[in-house]
Design a protein around this motif. Structure first.
Motif, PDB file in Angstrom:
ATOM      1  N   CYS A  77      -5.850   4.628  -8.672  1.00  0.00           N
ATOM      2  CA  CYS A  77      -6.455   3.661  -9.599  1.00  0.00           C
ATOM      3  C   CYS A  77      -5.949   2.247  -9.403  1.00  0.00           C
ATOM      4  O   CYS A  77      -6.414   1.340 -10.083  1.00  0.00           O
ATOM      5  CB  CYS A  77      -6.276   4.109 -11.034  1.00  0.00           C
ATOM      6  N   LYS A  78      -5.023   2.009  -8.465  1.00  0.00           N
ATOM      7  CA  LYS A  78      -4.671   0.622  -8.221  1.00  0.00           C
ATOM      8  C   LYS A  78      -5.851  -0.144  -7.610  1.00  0.00           C
ATOM      9  O   LYS A  78      -5.882  -1.361  -7.648  1.00  0.00           O
ATOM     10  CB  LYS A  78      -3.427   0.509  -7.340  1.00  0.00           C
ATOM     11  N   ALA A  79      -6.851   0.581  -7.089  1.00  0.00           N
ATOM     12  CA  ALA A  79      -8.050  -0.073  -6.551  1.00  0.00           C
ATOM     13  C   ALA A  79      -8.855  -0.756  -7.657  1.00  0.00           C
ATOM     14  O   ALA A  79      -9.380  -1.858  -7.463  1.00  0.00           O
ATOM     15  CB  ALA A  79      -8.919   0.939  -5.810  1.00  0.00           C
ATOM     16  N   GLY A 128      -2.134   4.850   5.361  1.00  0.00           N
ATOM     17  CA  GLY A 128      -2.717   3.522   5.374  1.00  0.00           C
ATOM     18  C   GLY A 128      -4.093   3.511   4.746  1.00  0.00           C
ATOM     19  O   GLY A 128      -4.515   4.496   4.142  1.00  0.00           O
ATOM     20  N   SER A 129      -4.774   2.376   4.910  1.00  0.00           N
ATOM     21  CA  SER A 129      -6.103   2.241   4.319  1.00  0.00           C
ATOM     22  C   SER A 129      -7.110   1.981   5.429  1.00  0.00           C
ATOM     23  O   SER A 129      -6.755   1.483   6.492  1.00  0.00           O
ATOM     24  CB  SER A 129      -6.083   1.090   3.325  1.00  0.00           C
ATOM     25  N   GLU A 130      -8.364   2.307   5.167  1.00  0.00           N
ATOM     26  CA  GLU A 130      -9.466   2.075   6.118  1.00  0.00           C
ATOM     27  C   GLU A 130      -9.253   2.835   7.424  1.00  0.00           C
ATOM     28  O   GLU A 130      -9.321   2.261   8.509  1.00  0.00           O
ATOM     29  CB  GLU A 130      -9.662   0.577   6.366  1.00  0.00           C
ATOM     30  N   GLY A 180      -2.864  11.979   1.055  1.00  0.00           N
ATOM     31  CA  GLY A 180      -3.092  10.582   0.699  1.00  0.00           C
ATOM     32  C   GLY A 180      -4.555  10.221   0.838  1.00  0.00           C
ATOM     33  O   GLY A 180      -5.429  11.020   0.552  1.00  0.00           O
ATOM     34  N   SER A 181      -4.802   9.012   1.314  1.00  0.00           N
ATOM     35  CA  SER A 181      -6.190   8.666   1.569  1.00  0.00           C
ATOM     36  C   SER A 181      -6.276   7.544   2.575  1.00  0.00           C
ATOM     37  O   SER A 181      -5.574   7.559   3.579  1.00  0.00           O
ATOM     38  CB  SER A 181      -6.919   8.284   0.293  1.00  0.00           C
ATOM     39  N   GLY A 182      -7.094   6.561   2.269  1.00  0.00           N
ATOM     40  CA  GLY A 182      -7.383   5.538   3.255  1.00  0.00           C
ATOM     41  C   GLY A 182      -8.750   5.796   3.858  1.00  0.00           C
ATOM     42  O   GLY A 182      -9.066   5.283   4.930  1.00  0.00           O
ATOM     43  N   PHE A 239      -6.101  14.912  -1.980  1.00  0.00           N
ATOM     44  CA  PHE A 239      -6.363  13.577  -1.428  1.00  0.00           C
ATOM     45  C   PHE A 239      -6.351  12.562  -2.564  1.00  0.00           C
ATOM     46  O   PHE A 239      -6.624  12.899  -3.709  1.00  0.00           O
ATOM     47  CB  PHE A 239      -7.734  13.527  -0.740  1.00  0.00           C
ATOM     48  N   GLU A 240      -6.083  11.318  -2.211  1.00  0.00           N
ATOM     49  CA  GLU A 240      -5.993  10.241  -3.208  1.00  0.00           C
ATOM     50  C   GLU A 240      -6.884   9.061  -2.827  1.00  0.00           C
ATOM     51  O   GLU A 240      -6.388   7.963  -2.546  1.00  0.00           O
ATOM     52  CB  GLU A 240      -4.544   9.738  -3.286  1.00  0.00           C
ATOM     53  N   PRO A 241      -8.186   9.236  -2.810  1.00  0.00           N
ATOM     54  CA  PRO A 241      -9.052   8.124  -2.414  1.00  0.00           C
ATOM     55  C   PRO A 241      -9.085   7.019  -3.464  1.00  0.00           C
ATOM     56  O   PRO A 241      -9.167   7.292  -4.661  1.00  0.00           O
ATOM     57  CB  PRO A 241     -10.435   8.781  -2.296  1.00  0.00           C
ATOM     58  N   GLY A 242      -8.992   5.782  -3.013  1.00  0.00           N
ATOM     59  CA  GLY A 242      -9.136   4.634  -3.907  1.00  0.00           C
ATOM     60  C   GLY A 242     -10.408   3.893  -3.535  1.00  0.00           C
ATOM     61  O   GLY A 242     -11.462   4.036  -4.149  1.00  0.00           O
ATOM     62  N   LYS A 243     -10.274   3.138  -2.432  1.00  0.00           N
ATOM     63  CA  LYS A 243     -11.383   2.329  -1.923  1.00  0.00           C
ATOM     64  C   LYS A 243     -12.686   3.120  -1.775  1.00  0.00           C
ATOM     65  O   LYS A 243     -13.752   2.644  -2.120  1.00  0.00           O
ATOM     66  CB  LYS A 243     -10.957   1.801  -0.552  1.00  0.00           C
ATOM     67  N   TYR A 244     -12.589   4.328  -1.250  1.00  0.00           N
ATOM     68  CA  TYR A 244     -13.786   5.120  -0.975  1.00  0.00           C
ATOM     69  C   TYR A 244     -14.626   5.319  -2.245  1.00  0.00           C
ATOM     70  O   TYR A 244     -15.849   5.312  -2.208  1.00  0.00           O
ATOM     71  CB  TYR A 244     -13.387   6.488  -0.401  1.00  0.00           C
ATOM     72  N   ALA A 270     -13.126  -2.483  -5.077  1.00  0.00           N
ATOM     73  CA  ALA A 270     -11.729  -2.096  -4.822  1.00  0.00           C
ATOM     74  C   ALA A 270     -10.877  -3.313  -4.490  1.00  0.00           C
ATOM     75  O   ALA A 270     -11.241  -4.111  -3.616  1.00  0.00           O
ATOM     76  CB  ALA A 270     -11.664  -1.090  -3.670  1.00  0.00           C
ATOM     77  N   TYR A 271      -9.745  -3.436  -5.170  1.00  0.00           N
ATOM     78  CA  TYR A 271      -8.738  -4.463  -4.872  1.00  0.00           C
ATOM     79  C   TYR A 271      -9.287  -5.886  -5.014  1.00  0.00           C
ATOM     80  O   TYR A 271      -8.897  -6.777  -4.273  1.00  0.00           O
ATOM     81  CB  TYR A 271      -8.135  -4.242  -3.477  1.00  0.00           C
ATOM     82  N   CYS A 272     -10.238  -6.098  -5.917  1.00  0.00           N
ATOM     83  CA  CYS A 272     -10.740  -7.456  -6.157  1.00  0.00           C
ATOM     84  C   CYS A 272     -10.286  -7.900  -7.543  1.00  0.00           C
ATOM     85  O   CYS A 272      -9.330  -8.647  -7.653  1.00  0.00           O
ATOM     86  CB  CYS A 272     -12.254  -7.493  -5.966  1.00  0.00           C
TER      87      CYS A 272
HETATM   88  C1  LIG Z   1      -3.233   2.813  -2.340  1.00  0.00           C
HETATM   89  C2  LIG Z   1      -2.963   4.251  -2.221  1.00  0.00           C
HETATM   90  C3  LIG Z   1      -4.018   5.151  -2.018  1.00  0.00           C
HETATM   91  C4  LIG Z   1      -5.450   4.735  -1.858  1.00  0.00           C
HETATM   92  O1  LIG Z   1      -5.709   4.021  -0.712  1.00  0.00           O
HETATM   93  P1  LIG Z   1      -7.228   3.619  -0.381  1.00  0.00           P
HETATM   94  O2  LIG Z   1      -7.148   2.916   0.908  1.00  0.00           O
HETATM   95  O3  LIG Z   1      -7.699   2.731  -1.492  1.00  0.00           O
HETATM   96  O4  LIG Z   1      -8.014   4.870  -0.324  1.00  0.00           O
HETATM   97  C5  LIG Z   1      -3.707   6.492  -1.968  1.00  0.00           C
HETATM   98  N1  LIG Z   1      -2.439   6.931  -2.086  1.00  0.00           N
HETATM   99  C6  LIG Z   1      -1.409   6.086  -2.297  1.00  0.00           C
HETATM  100  C7  LIG Z   1      -0.051   6.633  -2.439  1.00  0.00           C
HETATM  101  C8  LIG Z   1      -1.629   4.732  -2.365  1.00  0.00           C
HETATM  102  O5  LIG Z   1      -0.606   3.897  -2.551  1.00  0.00           O
END
Ligand SMILES: *Cc1c(COP(=O)(O)O)cnc(C)c1O
Length: 405
Positions: A51-53, A188-190, A220-222, A262-267, A359-361
């Motif tokens: 949810c930081k996205a 990482g992301s992307e 994680g995600s990315g 998995f922890e998707p944010g941006k997606y 995301a992230y704006c």
């Molecule tokens: C930021 C973060 C994510 C999400 O990353 P996205 O690129 O937005 O998918 C997932 N896991 C952790 C631990 C993060 O810090």
């Protein structure tokens, strides 16, 4: 990349709430979540929205109602998650460089705790031993992600416990009788290359053998989504089939049963967002034609911070002749959103739209130059807009000031 918002709706939102404004589509968020769950369609796979996205509580509720869990990085994000109605067992807390005091505060809230350094693990084990199961964040030293600033798994990264420290890690776990329930990596992301996830999974599965209490692994995600017309999202269907295949093979060989998280944010939220700003100024200089917006990196910093590309369109004149512009903000700062963009002809007063603004704006917005943060609007499935955060006022900026007597 594209949003589903008709101009008439955008226009009526700007009339009611002014500009700049962030507009989010519930339909797109739900579509993205369903893409993931349909691709994986396995009870062994769970998703936790990072949810930081985008942490507006109404967005959190959309994802909670869809069945998603929550990934958080601070005690206040945990509190927002609980406020949005997530059960503690559906919340992961994955902090970095936080104090042991904050970890204890979160522990009292009953969520999954992910520990990412050995010194904290020692403090934790000395006090809680096996009374509170934990997850361990490992650093696999895999370079991945769209930009150095969003890569977290490489050798110079501050995140996670190095896989070269697993001997030490296991000594601490054994000596203090710590119950490790999950192993985690986030590189990482992307990340478009599925092999990055498969490499992480391989590294984790190798370690799982030495962790008898582990019941889930968290990759994680990315997951990537397109920001440019020619870009592609991470192929989640292909990822799903590879992950599930590898998981079955592991389970058959080891006789153990594991969940994959998995922890998707941006997606989940990137493409749901459209940021709308107004053209204050069109200025021709010897070098270019600048479009000066009523916004800046105080509202959308990704182009400056990550050299990120956002598609920028003239919403007010979609069929005009294309011209080349440089798009800048109104800060006393070189806040260039983009150089040399083809856009349909722009006049002062036009509305300019930034795609992928979910995301992230808003989340990285700030009050630099004593400028206020814009409103956030959520458009529901019936295309009805809801104000989900009021625009800030001058009073908001001065509220916390203390006048010296
Ligand atoms: C930021 C973060 C994510 C999400 O990353 P996205 O690129 O937005 O998918 C997932 N896991 C952790 C631990 C993060 O810090």
């Amino acid at each position: 990349m594209h949003h589903n918002l008709p101009f008439s709706l955008i226009e009526s939102i700007t009339k009611e709430h002014g500009t700049p404004v962030y507009i989010y589509s519930q339909e797109v968020i739900e579509r993205q979540y369903q893409r993931l769950t349909q691709a994986f369609s396995s009870p062994k796979v769970r998703f936790f929205y990072a949810c930081k996205a985008l942490s507006n509580i109404n967005i959190l509720k959309v994802l909670r109602n869809a069945g998603c869990g929550l990934d958080t990085v601070s005690v206040n994000e945990v509190r927002l998650g609980l406020m949005a109605g997530f059960a503690p067992e559906n919340i992961i807390y994955t902090p970095n460089s936080v104090s042991f005091d904050e970890i204890e505060e979160v522990l009292a809230l009953g969520v999954h705790i992910n520990i990412d350094n050995i010194s904290i693990l020692e403090l934790f084990g000395a006090k809680y031993s096996n009374t509170y199961p934990v997850m361990i964040r490992l650093n696999p030293h895999i370079m991945a992600g769209g930009n150095y600033n969003i890569s977290t798994g490489h050798i110079d990264s501050k995140f996670g416990i190095s896989i070269h420290q697993t001997r030490h890690l296991q000594r601490v776990i054994k000596a203090l009788n710590i119950k490790v329930q999950g192993l985690h990596m986030h590189t990482g992301s992307e990340i478009k290359d599925i092999q990055v996830f498969m490499n992480s999974m391989e590294v984790i599965l190798e370690l799982v053998e030495d962790f008898p209490d582990v019941t889930y692994i968290d990759l994680g995600s990315g997951f990537k989504v397109p920001y440019k017309p020619d870009e592609k999202a991470t192929n989640v269907e292909e990822l799903a089939s590879k992950v599930l295949e590898r998981l079955s093979a592991f389970e058959a060989k080891s006789g153990r049963s594991l969940e994959v998280w998995f922890e998707p944010g941006k997606y989940l939220v990137s493409e749901a967002g459209l940021f709308v700003a107004k053209v204050n100024i069109v200025k021709t200089t010897p070098a270019t034609v600048f479009i000066g917006l009523n916004s800046g990196f105080n509202h959308l910093i990704r182009p400056m911070f990550y050299q990120a590309h956002h598609e920028i369109v003239n919403l007010s004149n979609p069929n005009g002749a294309e011209r080349i512009y440089t798009i800048v903000g109104n800060l006393c700062e070189t806040d260039t959103f983009a150089w040399d963009r083809m856009m349909t002809e722009v006049k002062e007063g036009d509305f300019i739209g930034f795609y992928n603004a979910g995301a992230y704006c808003f989340e990285m917005s700030m009050n630099y130059n004593a400028r206020t943060k814009p409103a956030e609007i959520l458009v529901d499935r019936d295309m009805k807009p809801h104000l989900i955060r009021k625009p800030q006022t001058f009073e908001d900026l001065t509220r916390d000031l203390v006048l010296m007597s």
